[in-house]
Write an enzyme that holds these catalytic residues in place. Sequence first.
Site, PDB file in Angstrom:
ATOM      1  N   ARG A  59       0.846  -1.216   0.000  1.00 55.59           N
ATOM      2  CA  ARG A  59       0.000   0.000   0.000  1.00 55.59           C
ATOM      3  C   ARG A  59       0.876   1.258   0.000  1.00 55.59           C
ATOM      4  NH1 ARG A  59      -2.231   1.709   4.378  1.00 55.59           N
ATOM      5  NH2 ARG A  59      -2.491  -0.321   5.363  1.00 55.59           N
ATOM      6  N   TYR A 111     -15.281  17.971 -15.450  1.00 49.47           N
ATOM      7  CA  TYR A 111     -15.821  16.620 -15.320  1.00 49.47           C
ATOM      8  C   TYR A 111     -16.901  16.627 -14.232  1.00 49.47           C
ATOM      9  CZ  TYR A 111     -16.250  11.741 -14.211  1.00 49.47           C
ATOM     10  OH  TYR A 111     -16.771  10.511 -13.952  1.00 49.47           O
ATOM     11  N   ASP A 192      -6.194  18.906 -14.559  1.00 48.95           N
ATOM     12  CA  ASP A 192      -6.686  17.621 -15.079  1.00 48.95           C
ATOM     13  C   ASP A 192      -6.297  17.578 -16.557  1.00 48.95           C
ATOM     14  OD1 ASP A 192      -8.111  15.532 -16.185  1.00 48.95           O
ATOM     15  OD2 ASP A 192      -9.911  15.879 -14.986  1.00 48.95           O
TER      16      ASP A 192
HETATM   17  N1  PLP Z   1     -11.393  13.717 -15.468  1.00 46.77           N
HETATM   18  C1  PLP Z   1     -12.003  13.659 -16.654  1.00 46.77           C
HETATM   19  C2  PLP Z   1     -11.782  14.765 -17.647  1.00 46.77           C
HETATM   20  C3  PLP Z   1     -12.846  12.585 -16.956  1.00 46.77           C
HETATM   21  O1  PLP Z   1     -13.461  12.559 -18.160  1.00 46.77           O
HETATM   22  C4  PLP Z   1     -13.043  11.561 -15.995  1.00 46.77           C
HETATM   23  C5  PLP Z   1     -13.944  10.410 -16.269  1.00 46.77           C
HETATM   24  O2  PLP Z   1     -14.734  10.436 -17.191  1.00 46.77           O
HETATM   25  C6  PLP Z   1     -12.389  11.661 -14.769  1.00 46.77           C
HETATM   26  C7  PLP Z   1     -11.566  12.742 -14.538  1.00 46.77           C
HETATM   27  C8  PLP Z   1     -12.573  10.604 -13.712  1.00 46.77           C
HETATM   28  O3  PLP Z   1     -11.806   9.497 -14.009  1.00 46.77           O
HETATM   29  P1  PLP Z   1     -12.130   7.988 -13.528  1.00 46.77           P
HETATM   30  O4  PLP Z   1     -13.387   7.570 -14.212  1.00 46.77           O
HETATM   31  O5  PLP Z   1     -10.914   7.230 -13.924  1.00 46.77           O
HETATM   32  O6  PLP Z   1     -12.301   8.059 -12.038  1.00 46.77           O
END
Ligand code: PLP
Length: 399
Positions: A59, A111, A192
């Site tokens: 972990r 998101y 992101d």
């Molecule tokens: N960031 C973006 C731009 C996404 O499109 C997504 C999922 O669709 C995520 C984060 C979240 O990722 P995960 O589904 O791997 O948790």
Amino acid sequence: MTTDPTDAADDGLHVETLAAHGGNRIAAPYRALIEPVHLSTTFERGADGSYPGGAVYARDHNPAFVPAQRLLRGLEQGADALLFGSGMAAACAVFRSLPRGARVIAPRVMYWSLRNWLQAQAVQQQWTLEFFESVAAGESADACGTRDLAGLLRRPADLLWLETPSNPTWDVTDIAAAARLAHDAGALVAVDNTVATPVFTRPLILGADLVMHSATKYLGGHGDLLAGALIGARDDAFWRRLAAERAQAGALPGAFEAWLLARGMRTLFLRVRHAASTAMAIARHFDGHRLVASVAYPGLSSHPGHEIAAAQMQGGFGAMLSLRVRGGEPAARAVAGALRIWRQATSLGSTESLVEHRASIEGPDSPCPPDLLHMSVGLEAPEDLIADLERALDEHAAV
Ligand code: PLP
């Protein structure tokens, strides 16, 4: 640190070269080109009680993550990388590491699941959560390419979260300009980078402090693994807090997912560049189409973020676009249902193209227009994707 001293061997190499080698080092005893998948959850101490292998427990120190983390660190040009069990797990670790009462600034168009989680957590953690707004076509933008981010950054803040291009209208923020203002305001900057990928944008070079990925998408690239990642510009106190948060909360991928991820990233540049050139062809084909109200794609000069994207994204604009269908929500839903090659499913970044009526998954509070189709362009022949859309639009869109 989760990387090792042999990482210096990567210095100065092109990111394409790093990706092709998948983060692997020649492995003893067979001089294997692909490192073995380490499955052990625990590691033996020496007679003196020390840990001569450098790992204690899976972990905290997981040797199965080393190739993928090494490669991610190289691709994003950071100091270190950490794998997580999903993109959400990686993003949530950043916010959970903030102090109670922190001031957090994030885009309204982002998101949706993370936006919802943030809104709920802000109440519990007493964060001041403020959303900045994107510019519409024809509107004048501030120094960050947004409507009001520069203004929000005039007051002290703890964290600026960016997503660019942002889901689902692919709005663009100027990372370098936003990072300068955020740092003056005392805030960390996390980006992101799931949609742009390190193929097109490297936020740490532009001044960000952290990059987050849903590795479930382009990095894994085949729609068959769930994983997330953080890459840090520095191995500093905040980074060590993130590593401790991951080790304590245990939001980790399995060993096979970590291996699949390193494997998928070996073809990242080929896949993403090809999909982005198809996305550009599709965007151009449907821009101004009689059955399409508008196309959202940062590669089109009509997109409000085009100029910033052209300067910030190197060599392409990504493989995500959205179409607004003439005839409103019922027409958009019918078009999505009538497509045969595009698969009607959520997510992005796989080899097969995906389409989704986005507002229906995001729910009633979403800023997503009701006639919008969210489209992840895959690796099929562009002509087949265009013909499939033409047929479904002909059948269901209304002028
Ligand atoms: N960031 C973006 C731009 C996404 O499109 C997504 C999922 O669709 C995520 C984060 C979240 O990722 P995960 O589904 O791997 O948790």
